[in-house]
Design a protein around this motif. Structure first.
Motif, PDB file in Angstrom:
ATOM      1  N   LEU A  39       0.958  -1.342  -0.042  1.00 48.09           N
ATOM      2  CA  LEU A  39      -0.149   0.058   0.081  1.00 48.09           C
ATOM      3  C   LEU A  39       1.068   1.152  -0.187  1.00 48.09           C
ATOM      4  N   THR A  40       0.965   1.963  -1.137  1.00 46.43           N
ATOM      5  CA  THR A  40       1.703   3.050  -0.981  1.00 46.43           C
ATOM      6  C   THR A  40       1.266   4.367  -1.039  1.00 46.43           C
ATOM      7  N   THR A  41      -0.020   4.588  -1.270  1.00 46.15           N
ATOM      8  CA  THR A  41      -0.528   6.180  -1.191  1.00 46.15           C
ATOM      9  C   THR A  41      -2.013   6.167  -0.791  1.00 46.15           C
ATOM     10  N   ILE A  42      -2.222   7.297  -0.259  1.00 45.06           N
ATOM     11  CA  ILE A  42      -3.410   7.476   0.518  1.00 45.06           C
ATOM     12  C   ILE A  42      -4.017   9.024   0.158  1.00 45.06           C
ATOM     13  N   ALA A  43      -5.246   9.320  -0.254  1.00 42.32           N
ATOM     14  CA  ALA A  43      -5.981  10.580  -0.364  1.00 42.32           C
ATOM     15  C   ALA A  43      -7.309  10.579  -0.056  1.00 42.32           C
ATOM     16  N   PRO A  44      -7.862  11.515   0.657  1.00 42.58           N
ATOM     17  CA  PRO A  44      -9.168  11.741   1.085  1.00 42.58           C
ATOM     18  C   PRO A  44     -10.109  11.954  -0.333  1.00 42.58           C
ATOM     19  N   LEU A  45     -11.199  11.494  -0.152  1.00 40.32           N
ATOM     20  CA  LEU A  45     -12.370  11.496  -1.070  1.00 40.32           C
ATOM     21  C   LEU A  45     -13.473  11.079  -0.660  1.00 40.32           C
ATOM     22  N   ASN A  46     -14.457  12.448  -0.868  1.00 41.57           N
ATOM     23  CA  ASN A  46     -16.250  12.072  -0.475  1.00 41.57           C
ATOM     24  C   ASN A  46     -15.997  11.757   0.907  1.00 41.57           C
ATOM     25  N   GLY A  47     -15.339  12.125   2.038  1.00 42.31           N
ATOM     26  CA  GLY A  47     -15.368  11.830   3.327  1.00 42.31           C
ATOM     27  C   GLY A  47     -14.803  10.391   3.465  1.00 42.31           C
ATOM     28  N   GLY A  48     -14.292   9.673   2.668  1.00 39.15           N
ATOM     29  CA  GLY A  48     -13.812   8.343   2.793  1.00 39.15           C
ATOM     30  C   GLY A  48     -12.280   8.531   2.379  1.00 39.15           C
ATOM     31  N   TRP A  49     -11.627   7.372   1.941  1.00 42.33           N
ATOM     32  CA  TRP A  49     -10.138   7.249   1.240  1.00 42.33           C
ATOM     33  C   TRP A  49     -10.273   6.794   0.182  1.00 42.33           C
ATOM     34  N   LEU A  50      -8.982   7.018  -0.525  1.00 41.40           N
ATOM     35  CA  LEU A  50      -8.460   6.400  -1.646  1.00 41.40           C
ATOM     36  C   LEU A  50      -7.131   5.713  -1.300  1.00 41.40           C
ATOM     37  N   LEU A  51      -7.189   4.358  -1.477  1.00 42.59           N
ATOM     38  CA  LEU A  51      -5.694   3.693  -1.160  1.00 42.59           C
ATOM     39  C   LEU A  51      -5.210   3.217  -2.459  1.00 42.59           C
ATOM     40  N   GLY A  52      -4.049   3.306  -2.919  1.00 41.36           N
ATOM     41  CA  GLY A  52      -3.350   2.734  -4.163  1.00 41.36           C
ATOM     42  C   GLY A  52      -2.051   1.843  -3.523  1.00 41.36           C
ATOM     43  N   GLY A  53      -1.719   1.147  -4.575  1.00 41.80           N
ATOM     44  CA  GLY A  53      -0.734   0.289  -4.352  1.00 41.80           C
ATOM     45  C   GLY A  53      -0.626  -0.921  -5.135  1.00 41.80           C
ATOM     46  N   MET A  54       0.006  -2.019  -4.872  1.00 42.97           N
ATOM     47  CA  MET A  54       0.206  -3.077  -5.710  1.00 42.97           C
ATOM     48  C   MET A  54       0.129  -4.391  -5.175  1.00 42.97           C
ATOM     49  N   ILE A  55      -0.170  -5.606  -6.152  1.00 49.01           N
ATOM     50  CA  ILE A  55       0.054  -6.844  -5.392  1.00 49.01           C
ATOM     51  C   ILE A  55       0.828  -7.698  -6.524  1.00 49.01           C
TER      52      ILE A  55
END
Length: 454
Positions: free
Chosen positions: A409-425
């Motif tokens: 899990l590499t990156t996080i940002a807020p969106l619409n009161g929640g979170w966006l989580l980005g990364g890789m498998i």
């Protein structure tokens, strides 16, 4: 209430301890085959991310694509770099415009895109003053006085939005760190407002490995990297973070000598604050990590800034001993708590975000092992998502579930009161591609999750 949330690839959320329910399909659910997601930022409902094709250590890089998420949450509009250039970083402005910085081995270019992805401006970035910045030759090494990127890499250029203006931070060919403010005119063309020497140049030595084909955490170039963010409340301060790695760079020594600001620590990280209005250096804060450390992120919080990375707490024969760390710095530069987080064997934090309660949501990788006398990292590793206390110490491991091979899990940002989580498998370890370059590959993702209750 303690956050009791378990996020998984099937979009499940534990909303009370021991009570699991399936959420509706999130509006953002992006799969990126063959690449990883390394950064996401938002402005309102506008979402922009960086996708990266993983490079062998024998290939030129970075190979990144800027992607703007479309309204369905599952497709993107991409911006590719012109031939000979690399997309390195971006900043999203409140208007929905996006600024992109591109580099070659020596040059820098800045493009501004409108919300539809059309080019508003495209400019070479020049700095006639960079060849005369101070340089301290402590241990030789190579430099290029006429370059705007260091001789050992061209991934040392970072952006941060200043409203519709732009902060640019470079490590130049003299290894100096320089910050700039650029202001756009009505057509999006930038002019420079100020230039500030953040840190003088000094010797930086190359780091290599004796075997292997992939640099799993970018550790061979971590001592050259720079990390930036802008304070989140009133956007008055730019923060620039760098690591001090003995016998690889001489950040602390050069800083102390040039600014007459003694640093007694030999290992750690340095955060410098710059006033956005006029470029004044507001001061630097050194954090003593005591042991060899890597810096992987700097993020603004309501109380100041937090730095994250990993630290080699103990060399162990089983390949564990690397732990994640957090270091807090107040708005005025006052050093706060420094916390080491040990979850499972090897741990690293790549990003972090403040929660409404004052706690933090931090993310990275756990469960890996590393050659105790080298840089080789295992193929097997799990994603790491944790809640941290207000002092940065571990409150709860949320047990994020990954996929095959190496997970991040590499990156996080807020969106619409929640979170966006980005990364890789399905990512590689250091030796995964030694016999087959095709195994240096990963599958990226970006997913929206509800903001967990605390």
């Amino acid at each position: 209430m303690v956050l009791c949330a378990l996020l998984c690839l099937a979009a499940c959320l534990v909303i009370a301890c021991g009570d699991t329910k399936t959420l509706p399909t999130p509006s953002v659910d992006l799969a990126v085959a063959g690449q990883t997601v390394i950064k996401v930022r938002t402005a309102g409902s506008h979402v922009v991310l960086l996708e990266e094709r993983l490079n062998s250590i024998f290939e030129d890089g970075p190979q990144r694509t800027l992607a703007t998420l479309q309204s369905d949450g599952r497709t993107v509009q991409t911006f590719m770099s012109p031939t000979g250039w690399s997309v390195v970083d971006f900043a999203v402005h409140p208007s929905g415009d996006t600024s992109v910085i591109l580099t070659t081995a020596t040059g820098v270019r800045i493009v501004r895109l409108d919300p539809d992805g059309s080019i508003r401006s495209d400019q070479l970035f020049l700095d006639p003053s960079s060849p005369t910045d101070p340089f301290f030759n402590y241990a030789g090494g190579i430099k290029n006085d006429d370059a705007l990127q260091p001789a050992l890499m061209h991934d040392a250029a970072r952006l941060a939005p200043l409203g519709e203006s732009l902060a640019v931070v470079l490590r130049t060919g003299r290894n100096a760190i320089v910050a700039y403010r650029l202001d756009p005119d009505a057509s999006g063309v930038y002019t420079r407002s100020w230039r500030t020497l953040v840190e003088p140049g000094s010797s930086i030595l190359a780091e290599g490995i004796t075997s292997g084909s992939f640099d799993t955490f970018g550790q061979l170039q971590n001592h050259l990297r720079i990390y930036v963010d802008v304070d989140s409340d009133d956007a008055t301060t730019l923060a620039v973070g760098v690591v001090n790695a003995p016998m690889q760079n001489f950040t602390f020594r050069a800083h102390s000598e040039y600014f007459s600001d003694p640093i007694t620590a030999s290992r750690g990280v340095l955060l410098t604050r710059v006033a956005i209005a006029d470029g004044r250096r507001l001061g630097s804060t050194a954090i003593d990590t005591h042991d060899l450390a890597e810096l992987h992120g700097v993020r603004a919080t309501p109380r100041g800034f937090v730095l994250v990375g990993r630290v080699l707490s103990e060399v162990r024969s089983d390949g564990s001993g690397w732990n994640a760390f957090t270091a807090l710095v107040g708005h005025d530069g006052t050093p706060g708590p420094y916390s080491v987080v040990d979850v499972d064997r090897g741990d690293v934090f790549f990003d972090i975000s403040a929660l409404p309660s004052g706690r933090y949501l931090a993310l990275g990788t756990t469960g890996y092992i590393q050659n105790p006398s080298g840089a080789s990292i295992s193929e097997a590793a799990q994603p790491l998502l944790v809640v941290l206390n207000t002092d940065g110490s571990l409150a709860q491991n949320l047990g994020y579930t990954g996929g095959p091979r190496h997970n991040q899990l590499t990156t996080i940002a807020p969106l619409n009161g929640g979170w966006l989580l980005g990364g890789m498998i399905n990512g590689p370890g250091t030796h995964s591609g030694d016999g087959d370059r095709a195994l240096i590959v990963a599958d990226g993702f970006l997913r929206e999750v509800n903001s967990p209750a605390e």
